[in-house]
Enzyme design. Structure first.
Site, PDB file in Angstrom:
ATOM      1  N   LYS A 132     -21.206 -12.686  30.592  1.00  0.00           N
ATOM      2  CA  LYS A 132     -20.367 -13.558  29.769  1.00  0.00           C
ATOM      3  C   LYS A 132     -20.685 -15.020  30.056  1.00  0.00           C
ATOM      4  CE  LYS A 132     -16.161 -14.606  27.623  1.00  0.00           C
ATOM      5  NZ  LYS A 132     -14.860 -14.193  27.156  1.00  0.00           N
ATOM      6  N   ASN A 162     -18.195 -10.011  20.453  1.00  0.00           N
ATOM      7  CA  ASN A 162     -17.250  -9.330  19.570  1.00  0.00           C
ATOM      8  C   ASN A 162     -17.737  -7.952  19.155  1.00  0.00           C
ATOM      9  OD1 ASN A 162     -15.418 -11.505  19.540  1.00  0.00           O
ATOM     10  ND2 ASN A 162     -16.791 -12.580  18.149  1.00  0.00           N
ATOM     11  N   GLU A 171     -19.148 -20.717  20.130  1.00  0.00           N
ATOM     12  CA  GLU A 171     -19.435 -19.617  19.210  1.00  0.00           C
ATOM     13  C   GLU A 171     -20.063 -20.071  17.894  1.00  0.00           C
ATOM     14  OE1 GLU A 171     -16.598 -16.392  19.405  1.00  0.00           O
ATOM     15  OE2 GLU A 171     -17.189 -15.750  17.399  1.00  0.00           O
ATOM     16  N   ARG A 214     -22.551 -16.259  21.002  1.00  0.00           N
ATOM     17  CA  ARG A 214     -21.269 -15.819  21.573  1.00  0.00           C
ATOM     18  C   ARG A 214     -20.598 -14.735  20.720  1.00  0.00           C
ATOM     19  NH1 ARG A 214     -16.705 -19.372  24.761  1.00  0.00           N
ATOM     20  NH2 ARG A 214     -15.268 -17.635  25.077  1.00  0.00           N
ATOM     21  N   GLU A 256     -14.142  -3.176  27.711  1.00  0.00           N
ATOM     22  CA  GLU A 256     -14.870  -4.460  27.648  1.00  0.00           C
ATOM     23  C   GLU A 256     -16.069  -4.443  28.590  1.00  0.00           C
ATOM     24  OE1 GLU A 256     -14.335  -7.013  25.625  1.00  0.00           O
ATOM     25  OE2 GLU A 256     -12.253  -6.912  24.971  1.00  0.00           O
ATOM     26  N   LYS A 270     -11.726 -19.606  25.855  1.00  0.00           N
ATOM     27  CA  LYS A 270     -11.000 -19.353  24.598  1.00  0.00           C
ATOM     28  C   LYS A 270      -9.531 -19.211  24.952  1.00  0.00           C
ATOM     29  CE  LYS A 270     -14.194 -17.159  21.402  1.00  0.00           C
ATOM     30  NZ  LYS A 270     -14.512 -15.917  20.677  1.00  0.00           N
ATOM     31  N   ARG A 328      -2.653 -33.848  26.317  1.00  0.00           N
ATOM     32  CA  ARG A 328      -4.032 -33.819  25.803  1.00  0.00           C
ATOM     33  C   ARG A 328      -5.022 -33.186  26.777  1.00  0.00           C
ATOM     34  NH1 ARG A 328      -2.529 -38.976  24.001  1.00  0.00           N
ATOM     35  NH2 ARG A 328      -1.948 -38.897  21.812  1.00  0.00           N
ATOM     36  N   HIS A 358      -9.881  -4.925  15.659  1.00  0.00           N
ATOM     37  CA  HIS A 358      -8.794  -5.729  15.086  1.00  0.00           C
ATOM     38  C   HIS A 358      -8.118  -4.991  13.933  1.00  0.00           C
ATOM     39  CE1 HIS A 358     -10.722  -9.623  16.832  1.00  0.00           C
ATOM     40  NE2 HIS A 358      -9.982  -8.976  17.699  1.00  0.00           N
ATOM     41  N   HIS A 418     -15.265  -5.399  17.983  1.00  0.00           N
ATOM     42  CA  HIS A 418     -13.979  -6.062  17.764  1.00  0.00           C
ATOM     43  C   HIS A 418     -13.522  -6.086  16.300  1.00  0.00           C
ATOM     44  CE1 HIS A 418     -14.353  -7.197  21.921  1.00  0.00           C
ATOM     45  NE2 HIS A 418     -13.217  -7.849  21.891  1.00  0.00           N
ATOM     46  N   HIS A 448      -5.812  -3.030  23.415  1.00  0.00           N
ATOM     47  CA  HIS A 448      -6.968  -3.774  22.898  1.00  0.00           C
ATOM     48  C   HIS A 448      -8.304  -3.185  23.383  1.00  0.00           C
ATOM     49  CE1 HIS A 448      -9.440  -7.067  21.494  1.00  0.00           C
ATOM     50  NE2 HIS A 448      -9.918  -7.215  22.721  1.00  0.00           N
TER      51      HIS A 448
END
Ligand code: GLY
Length: 369
Positions: free
Chosen positions: A228, A246, A238, A242, A186, A144, A122, A253, A249, A267
């Site tokens: 960031k 993206n 997010e 946030r 990025e 993330k 956990r 994607h 992105h 990427h």
């Protein structure tokens, strides 16, 4: 010189330390976090070859016991089989909640190990040692974590903040040029989304970064991480701001899916092309000046980066098919696609209702005939 960027998240606060030589200083860097002199390291085969022996030697010198698991390199590792293997290995190693797990590698290792640590007992503490530019400026910071599903990238995961990020900029010297430039996609994103002065700096100094200039890399990584960290502090999970991270992105994607997540498109390369397309859509909607998309494309081209859809080797699906691929993006809300658009360089915002026909037209014009 080490720059320190704090990420202030109350009980989950941590530092991102950025500079050359941090891996060689590993025991001093992580020493204060250790409750017993023992760590588990997870890495991949490429990174292990370059950096693992040195890391193990420095830990051994400080009397810190370390065991390591080396996963196969590549995006396909970021899925259930290697995730299960990692969790079971950490359990077999008897890693406890008070221990530290080290994620040594790029985004694939960082995301997978972070997620393993989120669910192990956990929640176990972990330290990110990002070894790519992309991981240093983006994926290692902000908590993330996750793996890919057959339904799409990063669809399984959790927010789990690291206890420390050590971005050793000297390890970037061993990165192939293509990977360095992909990570730079990025970096440019941060200038484009929220700091026009940083974009000016990158226009002037980006070519030196492409030549592995240490001070420029240090400044670029530090400014990216500061931006960031600020965004993550204001919107950790997010709910709003946030999403600006993206930028580029949604296009990226779709392009990654269309190219089968292969090395036809890395990427960060997709992010750079996606940023150029997002500025094109913004200009067509009258949101930003005509010069803005040209300036974005000119900088990417000056860096020798993939800029246009025609820079991607092989065939791509048509515009409508690419739009359909965006429909699986996890940022879809109530079936409507959100795009990050811009009112100018450094002025991105979340646009909820972008007319699909404008996106299709921009893609049609961008696709090679
Ligand atoms: N890479 C996007 C984020 O961390 O939110």
């Amino acid at each position: 010189m080490t720059n320190i960027v704090p990420v202030n998240l109350g009980a989950r606060s941590y530092e991102v330390r950025i500079g050359p030589g941090l891996l060689a200083d590993i025991s001093a860097q992580i020493g204060p976090l250790l409750r017993r002199k023992r760590v588990a390291i997870v890495t991949d085969a490429n990174v292990a070859e370059k950096h693992l022996p040195m890391l193990l030697a420095h830990l051994a010198k400080a009397g810190i016991a370390a065991s390591s698991l080396t996963l196969p390199a590549g995006e396909s590792t970021k899925a259930w089989p290697e995730f299960t293997r990692t969790v079971e290995w950490l359990l077999a190693e008897k890693i406890e909640r008070r221990d530290i797990v080290i994620a040594l590698g790029g985004g694939v290792v960082g995301d997978l190990v972070g997620f393993a640590c989120a669910v192990l007992r956990r929640g176990v503490r972990f330290v990110q040692l990002p070894t790519t530019l992309l991981a240093q400026v983006d994926s290692s910071v902000g908590g993330k974590t996750g793996i890919n599903s057959t339904h799409g990238k990063n669809l399984i995961g959790a927010f789990h903040q690291p206890s420390l990020v050590l971005a050793d900029t000297s390890v970037l010297n061993t990165l192939p040029q293509r990977d360095l430039l992909a990570g730079y996609g990025e970096v440019v994103k941060y200038g484009l989304l929220g700091d026009a002065t940083f974009f000016d700096y990158l226009e002037a100094h980006g070519p030196a970064l492409a030549r592995y200039d240490g001070p420029v890399i240090l400044k670029a990584v530090t400014r990216s991480v500061q931006m960031k960290a600020g965004i993550v502090e204001r919107d950790e999970t997010e709910e709003g701001e946030r999403a600006l991270l993206n930028l580029g992105h949604t296009f990226c994607h779709a392009l990654e899916k269309a190219t089968g997540y292969s090395d036809r498109l890395l990427h960060g390369e997709g992010v750079a092309i996606g940023c150029a397309l997002a500025f094109e859509v913004s200009q067509r909607l009258g949101l930003c000046a005509q010069e803005a998309p040209s300036r974005v494309r000119a900088h990417l081209k000056a860096m020798g980066m993939k800029t246009d859809l025609s820079d991607i080797a092989g065939d791509l699906p048509g515009a409508e098919a690419l739009l359909a691929l965006m429909g699986q993006d996890k940022k879809v809300i109530d079936g409507r696609l959100r795009f990050i658009l811009a009112r100018g360089i450094g002025q991105a915002f979340v646009a909820e209702d972008v007319p699909p026909d404008v996106v299709v037209q921009v893609l049609k014009d961008a696709l090679p005939r």
